[in-house]
Each structure stands twice: as C-alpha cells, then as structure tokens.
Design a protein around this motif. Structure first.
Motif, PDB file in Angstrom:
ATOM      1  N   UNK A 203     -71.951  10.005  56.805  1.00  0.00           N
ATOM      2  CA  UNK A 203     -70.959   9.023  56.389  1.00  0.00           C
ATOM      3  C   UNK A 203     -71.601   7.941  55.524  1.00  0.00           C
ATOM      4  N   UNK A 204     -70.796   7.416  54.610  1.00  0.00           N
ATOM      5  CA  UNK A 204     -71.202   6.251  53.835  1.00  0.00           C
ATOM      6  C   UNK A 204     -69.973   5.358  53.704  1.00  0.00           C
ATOM      7  N   UNK A 205     -70.176   4.027  53.700  1.00  0.00           N
ATOM      8  CA  UNK A 205     -69.018   3.120  53.725  1.00  0.00           C
ATOM      9  C   UNK A 205     -69.326   1.816  53.012  1.00  0.00           C
ATOM     10  N   UNK A 254     -63.727   0.948  53.613  1.00  0.00           N
ATOM     11  CA  UNK A 254     -63.474   2.341  53.249  1.00  0.00           C
ATOM     12  C   UNK A 254     -64.717   3.154  53.564  1.00  0.00           C
ATOM     13  N   UNK A 255     -64.487   4.387  53.986  1.00  0.00           N
ATOM     14  CA  UNK A 255     -65.596   5.256  54.355  1.00  0.00           C
ATOM     15  C   UNK A 255     -65.315   6.674  53.868  1.00  0.00           C
ATOM     16  N   UNK A 256     -66.390   7.370  53.501  1.00  0.00           N
ATOM     17  CA  UNK A 256     -66.296   8.776  53.140  1.00  0.00           C
ATOM     18  C   UNK A 256     -67.145   9.574  54.112  1.00  0.00           C
ATOM     19  N   UNK A 257     -66.676  10.746  54.462  1.00  0.00           N
ATOM     20  CA  UNK A 257     -67.288  11.544  55.511  1.00  0.00           C
ATOM     21  C   UNK A 257     -67.487  12.992  55.067  1.00  0.00           C
ATOM     22  N   UNK A 258     -68.581  13.597  55.501  1.00  0.00           N
ATOM     23  CA  UNK A 258     -68.764  15.039  55.417  1.00  0.00           C
ATOM     24  C   UNK A 258     -68.755  15.573  56.848  1.00  0.00           C
ATOM     25  N   UNK A 259     -67.807  16.455  57.123  1.00  0.00           N
ATOM     26  CA  UNK A 259     -67.679  17.008  58.472  1.00  0.00           C
ATOM     27  C   UNK A 259     -68.593  18.209  58.647  1.00  0.00           C
ATOM     28  N   UNK A 260     -68.829  18.599  59.901  1.00  0.00           N
ATOM     29  CA  UNK A 260     -69.757  19.696  60.144  1.00  0.00           C
ATOM     30  C   UNK A 260     -69.256  21.026  59.598  1.00  0.00           C
ATOM     31  N   UNK A 261     -67.965  21.131  59.298  1.00  0.00           N
ATOM     32  CA  UNK A 261     -67.406  22.336  58.691  1.00  0.00           C
ATOM     33  C   UNK A 261     -67.545  22.328  57.175  1.00  0.00           C
ATOM     34  N   UNK A 266     -61.919  10.953  53.677  1.00  0.00           N
ATOM     35  CA  UNK A 266     -62.064   9.534  53.367  1.00  0.00           C
ATOM     36  C   UNK A 266     -61.030   8.743  54.153  1.00  0.00           C
ATOM     37  N   UNK A 267     -61.405   7.515  54.500  1.00  0.00           N
ATOM     38  CA  UNK A 267     -60.515   6.617  55.241  1.00  0.00           C
ATOM     39  C   UNK A 267     -60.607   5.241  54.624  1.00  0.00           C
ATOM     40  N   UNK A 268     -59.449   4.649  54.317  1.00  0.00           N
ATOM     41  CA  UNK A 268     -59.385   3.315  53.727  1.00  0.00           C
ATOM     42  C   UNK A 268     -58.450   2.443  54.557  1.00  0.00           C
ATOM     43  N   UNK A 361     -67.429   6.060  63.410  1.00  0.00           N
ATOM     44  CA  UNK A 361     -67.075   4.692  63.047  1.00  0.00           C
ATOM     45  C   UNK A 361     -68.274   3.754  63.169  1.00  0.00           C
ATOM     46  N   UNK A 362     -69.078   3.946  64.200  1.00  0.00           N
ATOM     47  CA  UNK A 362     -70.283   3.115  64.360  1.00  0.00           C
ATOM     48  C   UNK A 362     -71.240   3.347  63.195  1.00  0.00           C
ATOM     49  N   UNK A 363     -71.423   4.613  62.816  1.00  0.00           N
ATOM     50  CA  UNK A 363     -72.311   4.921  61.697  1.00  0.00           C
ATOM     51  C   UNK A 363     -71.765   4.339  60.399  1.00  0.00           C
ATOM     52  N   UNK A 364     -70.437   4.409  60.206  1.00  0.00           N
ATOM     53  CA  UNK A 364     -69.829   3.850  58.997  1.00  0.00           C
ATOM     54  C   UNK A 364     -69.991   2.338  58.949  1.00  0.00           C
ATOM     55  N   UNK A 365     -69.817   1.679  60.080  1.00  0.00           N
ATOM     56  CA  UNK A 365     -69.992   0.221  60.139  1.00  0.00           C
ATOM     57  C   UNK A 365     -71.435  -0.148  59.819  1.00  0.00           C
ATOM     58  N   UNK A 366     -72.372   0.637  60.333  1.00  0.00           N
ATOM     59  CA  UNK A 366     -73.787   0.397  60.006  1.00  0.00           C
ATOM     60  C   UNK A 366     -74.020   0.574  58.507  1.00  0.00           C
ATOM     61  N   UNK A 367     -73.370   1.566  57.914  1.00  0.00           N
ATOM     62  CA  UNK A 367     -73.528   1.814  56.480  1.00  0.00           C
ATOM     63  C   UNK A 367     -72.999   0.647  55.648  1.00  0.00           C
TER      64      UNK A 367
END
Length: 399
Positions: A203-205, A254-261, A266-268, A361-367
C-alpha cells in the motif's frame, strides 16, 4: 419433562454513539442484561435508549463477577479500548462482538485473533457493510461472473457530515483511533477485500488535514455525545463550532493497494464534502459495475459490452432495503452474531478479514505520514488464517 432452553444473555460495553447496536439484541432472540461504562450518566442514557433500567458496571471484571454465566458481549467503546476490553472476555469464554475496527494496531488485532484461537472462544467483528444490500448486490453480480474476473476496484467515500461525526470528540485524536483511514476506512477496505476475494499486501497513501485544522472554535465535548451536536445546519465546514481541542487526524486521504491476488484497488476519503455516500467501481475482464447511491432508491449499473458514454449502463439492478442506512445492516449483523455465538452458525463477516482491514489501514496511515513511502502489509500465520477461514470451527487436528 419439557426442557426450557437457557436465555442467551448479552451485555453492552460502551453506551456511546454505537450503543444502538444493542437495540437489535431482543429481535435476535437474546436478552440484554447489563451495560459497562465508567460514566455514571450512562445509566440514564441506557434507560432512554432501551426503555428500561439496566445494571451498569464500571469495568469488565465487575461485569463478569456479577454475571458469571454471561453468553455474549457487544463492545461499542472507543477504538483504543477494544483490545483491552475484549481480551479478558475471550479468556473467560464469552462470545465477543467487537464493533469495527477490531483494534487500532495490527499487533493488537493479531493478539485478539490469537487469544480467541487459544481459548476456543467465539470472536465476531461488526463489519455491518457486508450486510448492506448494495454491497451484497455487487458481490452477487461478481460471483455470477457478469463482469468476469475482478481486476480493479475503486472507492470514493464522501463523508459529508460537516465534521460532526469525527472532529468533535475522541475520533479527532489519533491516540484514540490511529487515523480515519482506519476508523472510517476499515469499512470500505473490508468490502473491497470481500469483493475481490483477497487482501492487501502492499500500500501507498497520502493525506492531509486541510480544513478542520483551521477552525478555531474548540470545546471539550466529553459531557455530550454525537447526536447532541449533530445537525445538517452545521455548514459550511469552516464555520463549524465546538470542535475537539485536539485534531491531529487527516480530513482527506487516499490510498492505493495491491492485493495478494494481483487486483489493484484505491480508496479516497473526504470529510468536508456536502453529500454523504460511497461510490464503488469494480472492473473485471468482461465488464464493470458501479453503484449510484448506496441505499434504497439507488441502483447498481453494469456495463458489459463496448460502447461510448452510456449513463445507465447495459443492466440496472435496484438497491432495496438500507433505507435507514446503518440500522438495517446493524440488525442483520447482530442477528448473525447471536446465531454464531449461540449455535456456531457460519458468518459472512470474518475476524481474519477484519484484521486484514486493520493491517492495510495501519500500513496506509504509516505511508501517508512518512512521505508516501510504500508499505508492506504483514500476514498472520497459516494455521491461524486457516482456523478463521473455516468460520472458527476448529478441526479435530487443532483440538
């Protein structure tokens, strides 16, 4: 001789904004027997909410001392208390409903999963959006293969409550809830994971406190609850009054995610929009869907052939129910908890999914607080994941 089944008893921890969850206990076939809240005023609030007086206890040990045979507990206290409140209940063998998010750190979320596993206790997390018709309708469309294999999911969340929901009490203070990508975004992250059938691994945010940090009117509102100050007249955002003394969470992110699949998502989230709803877009290998409105009267539209601009799409599915927003989904979620806690019934919600929403969400907040540095999202150990994927029904090999 006729055997009268034991009444399934439930207590409520936290008589605040989400205490209304417990109003659905009776219709689910259970009995609300007590509340836990350190505030003496909670006795009056509970009586007004439930129409009768209930015993109030200061803490969980006092509750267990007076109700040693308690069957279940609904935890609706502030987010930073979830881990400390749920742990002794799980260790006592009580079935626990934790209002989302499960915890405010990945470590605490993992510890709750481990505790429930170790104690063979039933843990349920109140991700009620899995019971909202708009979400279930989107999942049904996906599961029927109408848009092919999911490749991307976008969610825009317009949190148009003028700051009333999240900037006048403990929600505005990151020490109590980490950040609004967690407290508010956990809902939508869990939904996107459910629709995709996989969880976030990278994730990156980015985000900022753009509006509410500029409002000078501040007040300690600990003597009030959210419905005491909520009004549609509280507008525009920069003219708000009585905001929390501490505001150190982002009001846009806003955050962008790569899922394990491999799915990209993305979430805004914005807290100063005039309207309040969620817009999902799911794109697959054979089409896409999008919701217009997220309650009764709205619809989910599907595009499944090539076209230019086509406002209505090729297929339209009406959204039914959810006329009262959270309330309809809350009733279904509490009923599912009671069935799960009492009978071991399978559930559509998932403690593992709830944990994965917290971790993302925790990882995105850290980002977003570290210059948008990409973050990896840790996974739980395989045995624990397998346990919760089987709806917490422990296999013989694990016994």
């Amino acid at each position: 001789m006729t055997i009268i089944p034991k009444t399934f008893t439930v207590a409520l921890v936290g008589v605040g904004a989400r205490a209304g969850l417990a109003r659905h206990v009776e219709s689910a076939g259970a009995t609300l027997v007590a509340t836990v809240d350190p505030d003496p005023a909670a006795t009056r609030r509970a009586a007004e909410l439930f129409g009768r007086e209930l015993p109030r206890y200061e803490d969980v040990p006092a509750l267990l001392a007076h109700h040693p045979d308690l069957d279940g507990v609904i935890i609706a206290s502030p987010d930073d208390t979830h881990h400390a409140v749920a742990t002794p209940l799980l260790e006592a063998g009580v079935a626990v409903y934790v209002e989302k998010p499960l915890a405010i750190t990945t470590e605490d979320a993992d510890d709750l999963l481990e505790t429930a596993y170790r104690c063979d206790a039933r843990l349920y997390v109140g991700h009620n959006m899995r019971h909202m018709h708009v979400v279930r309708l989107m999942k049904q469309i996906i599961d029927r293969g109408e848009i092919g294999q999911v490749q991307a999911i976008w969610c825009r969340h317009f949190v148009g409550a003028g700051g009333d929901f999240y900037f006048k009490d403990w929600h505005a203070d990151r020490s109590h809830q980490g950040g609004l990508l967690l407290q508010k975004g956990a809902h939508d992250i869990d939904v996107m994971h459910w629709l995709a059938g996989s969880s976030t691994r990278e994730v990156v945010a980015m985000g900022d406190l753009m509006v509410y940090g500029r409002v000078q009117s501040r007040r300690d509102n600990s003597d009030r609850r959210m419905w005491d100050w909520y009004s549609l007249d509280n507008w525009p955002p920069l003219e708000q009054t009585d905001l929390n003394p501490v505001i150190d969470v982002e009001d846009i992110s806003m955050m962008t995610m790569r899922l394990d699949s491999g799915v990209l998502a993305s979430y805004q989230q914005c807290h100063f929009t005039p309207d309040y709803w969620r817009s999902y877009t799911v794109i697959g290998t054979e089409g896409r869907l999008e919701n217009f409105g997220d309650g009764e009267g709205g619809e989910v539209r599907v595009w499944n052939r090539r076209s230019g601009y086509l406002e209505q799409g090729h297929v339209q599915y009406p959204i039914v129910g959810d006329a009262r927003g959270h309330n309809d989904a809350d009733a279904l979620t509490v009923a599912e908890f009671v069935r799960f806690a009492r009978d071991g019934a399978s559930t559509d919600t998932s403690p593992l999914g709830a944990r994965d929403a917290v971790a993302a969400a925790v990882a995105a907040t850290r980002s977003l607080r570290s210059g948008s540095m990409p973050q990896l999202v840790p996974q739980v150990r395989d045995e624990l994941a397998d346990y919760y994927r089987s709806h917490q029904r422990r296999e013989t090999a694990h016994a």
